[in-house]
Structures are given as C-alpha cells and as structure tokens.
Write a protein that holds these residues in place. Structure first.
Motif, short mmCIF file in Angstrom:
data_model
loop_
_atom_site.label_atom_id
_atom_site.label_comp_id
_atom_site.label_asym_id
_atom_site.label_seq_id
_atom_site.Cartn_x
_atom_site.Cartn_y
_atom_site.Cartn_z
N CYS A 15 0.83 -1.20 0.00
CA CYS A 15 0.00 0.00 0.00
C CYS A 15 0.87 1.26 0.00
O CYS A 15 0.59 2.22 -0.70
CB CYS A 15 -0.93 0.00 1.21
SG CYS A 15 -2.37 -1.06 1.01
N HIS A 20 -2.35 -1.04 -4.16
CA HIS A 20 -3.47 -1.33 -3.28
C HIS A 20 -4.24 -2.55 -3.78
O HIS A 20 -4.13 -2.94 -4.93
CB HIS A 20 -4.40 -0.13 -3.20
CG HIS A 20 -3.74 1.09 -2.61
ND1 HIS A 20 -3.52 1.23 -1.27
CD2 HIS A 20 -3.22 2.18 -3.20
CE1 HIS A 20 -2.91 2.39 -1.05
NE2 HIS A 20 -2.71 2.99 -2.20
N CYS A 42 -9.54 0.18 -1.05
CA CYS A 42 -8.51 -0.80 -0.75
C CYS A 42 -8.95 -1.61 0.47
O CYS A 42 -9.31 -1.05 1.50
CB CYS A 42 -7.18 -0.12 -0.46
SG CYS A 42 -5.89 -1.29 0.00
N CYS A 45 -5.91 -0.94 3.45
CA CYS A 45 -5.74 0.33 4.17
C CYS A 45 -7.00 1.19 4.14
O CYS A 45 -7.08 2.17 4.87
CB CYS A 45 -4.54 1.10 3.61
SG CYS A 45 -4.78 1.73 1.95
N VAL A 47 -8.23 3.12 1.73
CA VAL A 47 -8.24 4.32 0.90
C VAL A 47 -9.30 4.17 -0.19
O VAL A 47 -9.55 3.07 -0.69
CB VAL A 47 -6.84 4.57 0.28
CG1 VAL A 47 -6.49 3.53 -0.77
CG2 VAL A 47 -6.76 5.97 -0.32
ZN ZN Z 1 -4.08 0.07 0.31
#
Ligand code: ZN
Length: 53
Positions: A15, A20, A42, A45, A47
């Motif tokens: 990431c 991602h 993602c 994470c 995002v």
């Molecule tokens: Zn990510």
C-alpha cells in the motif's frame, strides 16, 4: 500489542508503494464520450479512489 503477521506487513508495504488491493464499491456507467467511473476501496488500508472504468 497488535498482532503482526507477515502477510499484513507485506500488504502494508505494498500500500505504501501504491499497490493497493482494490475492490469496487460503486460504479457509474457513462454514455458516449463521458465514460464510466468506478469508486474503489482498498481492502487493506481503506483508501477510496475513483478511476475510469
Ligand atoms: Zn491500500
């Protein structure tokens, strides 16, 4: 203490490098020249980004 395993470490590293693991959460289908836009998130994470479908 947070449990750390190798796969999550690798995922976090990917990431940070911009790789991602996206899943599509929303998609807009365009007409003609407009084109469609996908909203992707993602799964590691969290995002959220938009990209051309
Ligand atoms: Zn990510």
């Amino acid at each position: 203490m947070e449990k750390m395993d190798v796969s999550s470490l690798i995922g976090r590293l990917l990431c940070q490098l911009g790789f991602h693991s996206f899943r599509v959460i929303d998609a807009t289908f365009g007409f003609g020249d407009a084109g469609g836009v996908e909203k992707v998130e993602c799964r590691r994470c969290g995002v959220i980004m938009s990209r051309k479908a």
